[in-house]
Design a protein around this motif. Structure first.
Motif, mmCIF file in Angstrom:
data_model
loop_
_atom_site.group_PDB
_atom_site.id
_atom_site.type_symbol
_atom_site.label_atom_id
_atom_site.label_comp_id
_atom_site.label_asym_id
_atom_site.label_seq_id
_atom_site.Cartn_x
_atom_site.Cartn_y
_atom_site.Cartn_z
ATOM 1 N N MET A 161 -7.807 17.866 7.674
ATOM 2 C CA MET A 161 -6.490 17.261 7.787
ATOM 3 C C MET A 161 -5.489 18.280 7.275
ATOM 4 N N HIS A 162 -4.309 18.301 7.882
ATOM 5 C CA HIS A 162 -3.304 19.269 7.436
ATOM 6 C C HIS A 162 -1.918 18.662 7.583
ATOM 7 N N LEU A 163 -0.950 19.300 6.968
ATOM 8 C CA LEU A 163 0.444 18.881 7.071
ATOM 9 C C LEU A 163 1.095 19.590 8.245
ATOM 10 N N ASP A 164 1.976 18.889 8.943
ATOM 11 C CA ASP A 164 2.851 19.475 9.957
ATOM 12 C C ASP A 164 4.269 19.387 9.423
ATOM 13 N N LEU A 165 4.932 20.517 9.312
ATOM 14 C CA LEU A 165 6.329 20.552 8.884
ATOM 15 C C LEU A 165 7.182 20.748 10.127
ATOM 16 N N LEU A 166 8.014 19.764 10.456
ATOM 17 C CA LEU A 166 8.863 19.824 11.647
ATOM 18 C C LEU A 166 10.247 20.285 11.233
ATOM 19 N N VAL A 167 10.697 21.380 11.836
ATOM 20 C CA VAL A 167 11.940 22.023 11.421
ATOM 21 C C VAL A 167 12.810 22.346 12.632
ATOM 22 N N GLU A 168 14.079 22.566 12.387
ATOM 23 C CA GLU A 168 14.994 22.917 13.474
ATOM 24 C C GLU A 168 14.891 24.392 13.847
ATOM 25 N N ASP A 169 14.839 25.284 12.856
ATOM 26 C CA ASP A 169 14.770 26.725 13.126
ATOM 27 C C ASP A 169 13.384 27.228 12.723
ATOM 28 N N MET B 129 0.841 -1.177 0.000
ATOM 29 C CA MET B 129 0.000 0.000 0.000
ATOM 30 C C MET B 129 0.886 1.240 0.000
ATOM 31 N N ARG B 130 0.422 2.246 -0.714
ATOM 32 C CA ARG B 130 1.109 3.527 -0.779
ATOM 33 C C ARG B 130 0.090 4.598 -0.443
ATOM 34 N N ILE B 131 0.492 5.598 0.313
ATOM 35 C CA ILE B 131 -0.412 6.696 0.674
ATOM 36 C C ILE B 131 -0.010 7.936 -0.106
ATOM 37 N N GLU B 132 -1.014 8.585 -0.663
ATOM 38 C CA GLU B 132 -0.818 9.821 -1.409
ATOM 39 C C GLU B 132 -1.746 10.864 -0.801
ATOM 40 N N PHE B 133 -1.229 12.041 -0.515
ATOM 41 C CA PHE B 133 -2.032 13.122 0.025
ATOM 42 C C PHE B 133 -2.530 13.978 -1.128
ATOM 43 N N THR B 134 -3.805 14.362 -1.104
ATOM 44 C CA THR B 134 -4.380 15.194 -2.154
ATOM 45 C C THR B 134 -4.925 16.475 -1.530
ATOM 46 N N LEU B 135 -4.595 17.578 -2.152
ATOM 47 C CA LEU B 135 -4.983 18.889 -1.651
ATOM 48 C C LEU B 135 -5.741 19.624 -2.750
ATOM 49 N N ASP B 136 -6.961 20.078 -2.443
ATOM 50 C CA ASP B 136 -7.747 20.858 -3.400
ATOM 51 C C ASP B 136 -7.203 22.273 -3.479
ATOM 52 N N CYS B 137 -7.300 22.864 -4.663
ATOM 53 C CA CYS B 137 -6.873 24.248 -4.835
ATOM 54 C C CYS B 137 -7.566 24.852 -6.051
ATOM 55 N N CYS B 138 -7.681 26.178 -6.065
ATOM 56 C CA CYS B 138 -8.264 26.885 -7.208
ATOM 57 C C CYS B 138 -7.203 27.271 -8.225
ATOM 58 N N ASP B 139 -6.032 27.666 -7.736
ATOM 59 C CA ASP B 139 -4.942 28.089 -8.611
ATOM 60 C C ASP B 139 -3.884 26.988 -8.618
ATOM 61 N N LEU B 140 -4.049 26.049 -9.515
ATOM 62 C CA LEU B 140 -3.216 24.847 -9.558
ATOM 63 C C LEU B 140 -1.736 25.166 -9.712
ATOM 64 N N GLN B 141 -1.387 25.999 -10.662
ATOM 65 C CA GLN B 141 0.026 26.275 -10.926
ATOM 66 C C GLN B 141 0.694 26.997 -9.750
ATOM 67 N N ARG B 142 0.039 28.013 -9.225
ATOM 68 C CA ARG B 142 0.624 28.769 -8.102
ATOM 69 C C ARG B 142 0.781 27.892 -6.863
ATOM 70 N N THR B 143 -0.236 27.082 -6.574
ATOM 71 C CA THR B 143 -0.172 26.213 -5.402
ATOM 72 C C THR B 143 0.896 25.144 -5.588
ATOM 73 N N ALA B 144 1.013 24.608 -6.801
ATOM 74 C CA ALA B 144 2.051 23.607 -7.078
ATOM 75 C C ALA B 144 3.439 24.219 -6.939
ATOM 76 N N GLN B 145 3.629 25.414 -7.452
ATOM 77 C CA GLN B 145 4.931 26.076 -7.313
ATOM 78 C C GLN B 145 5.288 26.290 -5.849
ATOM 79 N N PHE B 146 4.301 26.691 -5.044
ATOM 80 C CA PHE B 146 4.552 26.908 -3.624
ATOM 81 C C PHE B 146 4.998 25.612 -2.948
ATOM 82 N N TRP B 147 4.210 24.538 -3.093
ATOM 83 C CA TRP B 147 4.532 23.290 -2.400
ATOM 84 C C TRP B 147 5.799 22.640 -2.949
ATOM 85 N N GLN B 148 6.041 22.795 -4.236
ATOM 86 C CA GLN B 148 7.279 22.252 -4.803
ATOM 87 C C GLN B 148 8.492 22.914 -4.150
#
Length: 116
Positions: A60-68, A1-20
């Motif tokens: 549901m949301h993402l948690d980004l764990l960072v050092e700084d 099994m593989r898990i894939e997260f899917t996020l809805d958005c109105c501005d596909l290109q801008r949102t993809a650029q941000f997350w990339q």
């Protein structure tokens, strides 16, 4: 099994650029300008274009764990994120900010807990 997260958005290109840029992901595929799959190291975030804007809190949301924490919040704001919580929250021994991506989807940026 593989898990894939899917996020809805109105501005596909801008949102993809941000997350990339935010997560250093590679474009794995695009389908008819409606879906963009971003991934790296077995994790896939698929962005799905929808006509309606976000109106309520994510279930549901993402948690980004960072050092700084402050440095990462600043970097994400430079990429187009906005702060939902102006001040850091502290609870359960954790410190974090709630941010939103350019399409309004909330996510958290938290200080990586120290290993003992």
């Amino acid at each position: 099994m593989r898990i894939e997260f899917t996020l809805d958005c109105c501005d596909l290109q801008r949102t993809a650029q941000f997350w990339q840029a935010a997560l250093a992901l590679d474009v794995e595929g695009e389908l008819d300008g409606r879906f963009i799959a971003l991934g790296r190291q077995g994790v896939t975030l698929t962005l799905q274009q929808v006509p309606e804007g976000k109106t309520v809190k994510n279930r549901m949301h993402l948690d980004l764990l960072v050092e700084d924490l402050l440095e990462e919040v600043h970097r994400l704001e430079q990429l187009g994120a906005t702060r939902v919580t102006p001040l850091a929250r502290e609870e359960f021994g954790q410190t974090w900010f709630v941010l939103a991506d350019p399409d309004g989807n909330e996510f958290c940026v938290a200080r990586e807990p120290t290993q003992t």
